[in-house]
Design an enzyme around this catalytic site. Structure first.
Site, PDB file in Angstrom:
ATOM      1  N   ASN A   1      -3.054   6.793  11.212  1.00  0.00           N
ATOM      2  CA  ASN A   1      -3.933   5.865  10.479  1.00  0.00           C
ATOM      3  C   ASN A   1      -3.990   6.212   8.990  1.00  0.00           C
ATOM      4  OD1 ASN A   1      -4.722   5.832  13.383  1.00  0.00           O
ATOM      5  ND2 ASN A   1      -6.150   4.280  12.661  1.00  0.00           N
TER       6      ASN A   1
ATOM      7  N   TYR B   1       2.931  -6.769  17.376  1.00  0.00           N
ATOM      8  CA  TYR B   1       3.211  -5.896  16.228  1.00  0.00           C
ATOM      9  C   TYR B   1       3.877  -4.599  16.690  1.00  0.00           C
ATOM     10  CZ  TYR B   1       2.389  -2.216  12.846  1.00  0.00           C
ATOM     11  OH  TYR B   1       2.570  -1.136  12.032  1.00  0.00           O
TER      12      TYR B   1
ATOM     13  N   LYS C   1       7.962  -3.229  16.279  1.00  0.00           N
ATOM     14  CA  LYS C   1       8.394  -1.936  15.722  1.00  0.00           C
ATOM     15  C   LYS C   1       9.212  -1.150  16.753  1.00  0.00           C
ATOM     16  CE  LYS C   1       6.596  -1.990  11.549  1.00  0.00           C
ATOM     17  NZ  LYS C   1       7.365  -1.763  10.310  1.00  0.00           N
TER      18      LYS C   1
ATOM     19  N   ALA D   1       8.854  -2.756   4.035  1.00  0.00           N
ATOM     20  CA  ALA D   1       8.489  -4.171   4.160  1.00  0.00           C
ATOM     21  C   ALA D   1       8.304  -4.545   5.618  1.00  0.00           C
ATOM     22  CB  ALA D   1       9.571  -5.045   3.530  1.00  0.00           C
TER      23      ALA D   1
ATOM     24  N   ASN E   1       9.957 -11.562  11.063  1.00  0.00           N
ATOM     25  CA  ASN E   1       9.883 -10.769   9.835  1.00  0.00           C
ATOM     26  C   ASN E   1      10.288  -9.313  10.079  1.00  0.00           C
ATOM     27  OD1 ASN E   1       9.435 -10.282   7.134  1.00  0.00           O
ATOM     28  ND2 ASN E   1       7.262  -9.835   7.429  1.00  0.00           N
TER      29      ASN E   1
ATOM     30  N   TYR F   1       0.839  -1.217   0.000  1.00  0.00           N
ATOM     31  CA  TYR F   1       0.000   0.000   0.000  1.00  0.00           C
ATOM     32  C   TYR F   1       0.872   1.265   0.000  1.00  0.00           C
ATOM     33  CZ  TYR F   1      -3.526   3.263   2.014  1.00  0.00           C
ATOM     34  OH  TYR F   1      -4.365   4.321   2.278  1.00  0.00           O
TER      35      TYR F   1
END
Ligand code: UD1
Length: 332
Positions: free
Chosen positions: A177, A147, A151, A80, A98, A10
């Protein structure tokens, strides 16, 4: 030349479109785990250019070394990563693997190749439940999901790496957002299964793919009782990245953490109304229980990005709704 990891996702695809238009050379890498190869054709259609693309996973060090030896890369934007909050709770190891390992591997490869500029995709999820509003970069960090924590770890790695190395130029951008799509309607956020996020969900209701929006709670202490978020148009968000790259190129060395948001709260109901206006009729919704882990209000203090980069989001919630709808209306 600018390397975009997650270049068909996106945000990556919108960045590719914008910087090609500005005359930059780009190479995209993506493992297609949450994106589609068709986006490459759409980008070519949009820009009128053949685009360099390599299908690889950023954790594949040898393949990344090959990319750095093949292309004259000077700057990297590392989009990514895995970004589903729910999935991260179910599969924490995959998320840490990941998100964290791809960054470590990428930094190794960049260091070898003497490429020292990186913009990193971070998130407002790092803050968790805010102590006060608007949220500045210095706010307490209390991410509530794997998540967000993945980060946060990445940010710490970048900070430590920046302290240890000479001449690196690093910008960490914390997104609020993201919403909306390219004004052409050719690229946007490609839906993948049942969306968790508000805007893709509303878009699917507008396409009659879902019967109604479930509004998660209308008893918050907000303007209309529904949750309030800092929705930011994807094009504004990408402007923040190009400005960050331009600013980094003027610095001998840098480590900067910047919020990218509009700095304004918009409620779930207000977003739904904007969408109904864009579609041309009222979209159905039902109020259901609050969703676990949701805060009443989350919005940015984005003044630091404004001072440092001269950046400010300009696109409205109506534009986010109109552009999202233009993209979804055209989807097969
Ligand atoms: C979520 C993630 C955040 C991530 C961001 C990416 C959580 C707790 N946070 O943020 O880490 O960076 O997505 O955009 O999941 N809502 C409904 N009905 C729906 C979907 C959402 O009412 O079907 C409401 C939510 O209760 C919330 C607002 O819409 O008030 C926004 O939700 P969402 O789009 O999922 O984003 P966040 O939860 O803010």
């Amino acid at each position: 030349m600018i390397l975009l990891t997650g270049g068909l996702g996106y945000l990556g695809s919108h960045m590719a479109a914008q910087i090609i238009e500005q005359g930059h050379e780009v190479v995209l890498v993506d493992n297609l785990s949450n994106s589609k190869i068709a986006v490459l054709d759409r980008l070519s259609q949009l820009t009128g250019r053949d685009i360099s693309f390599v299908k690889i996973d950023v954790r594949d060090k040898a393949a990344m070394q090959e990319v750095f030896s093949q292309y004259p890369i000077t700057q990297v934007v590392h989009f990514a990563g895995s970004k589903s909050v729910n999935e991260s709770i179910q599969q924490p190891l995959d998320y840490y693997d990941n998100n964290v390992n791809s960054l470590i591997s990428l930094l190794h490869v960049m260091k070898e190749a003497q490429v020292k500029t990186i913009v990193f995709s971070s998130t407002a999820a790092i803050y968790g439940e805010p102590e006060s509003l608007p949220i500045p970069e210095s706010a307490r960090q209390a991410p509530i999901t794997p998540y967000g924590r993945s980060k946060q770890i990445c940010e710490q790695i970048l900070q430590d790496f920046s302290n240890a190395e000479q001449g690196w130029k690093i910008a960490v951008l914390r997104y609020f957002n993201p919403a909306g799509a390219h004004s052409s309607g050719i690229i946007g956020e490609v839906p993948n299964g049942i969306p968790n996020n508000l805007v893709p969900y509303i878009a699917q209701v507008a396409r009659d793919e879902r019967p109604f929006l479930q509004v998660f709670g209308n008893d918050y202490n907000t303007i209309d009782g529904t949750g309030v978020r800092d929705f930011i148009h994807v094009q504004d968000l990408i402007d923040g990245h190009t400005k960050a790259l331009a600013w980094l190129s003027t610095q001998p060395q840098a480590f900067e953490v910047l919020n990218l948001g509009r700095g304004e709260g918009v409620s779930v109901k207000q977003m739904l109304d904007a969408f109904s206006k864009a579609v041309g009729h009222e979209l159905p919704y039902k109020v259901v229980a609050r969703r676990d882990g949701d805060s009443a209000s989350v919005y940015a203090d984005a003044s630091r990005a404004n001072c440092l980069l001269g950046w400010q989001a300009t696109r409205t919630v109506d534009e986010m709704a109109i552009d999202t709808w233009r993209f979804y209306e055209k989807l097969a």
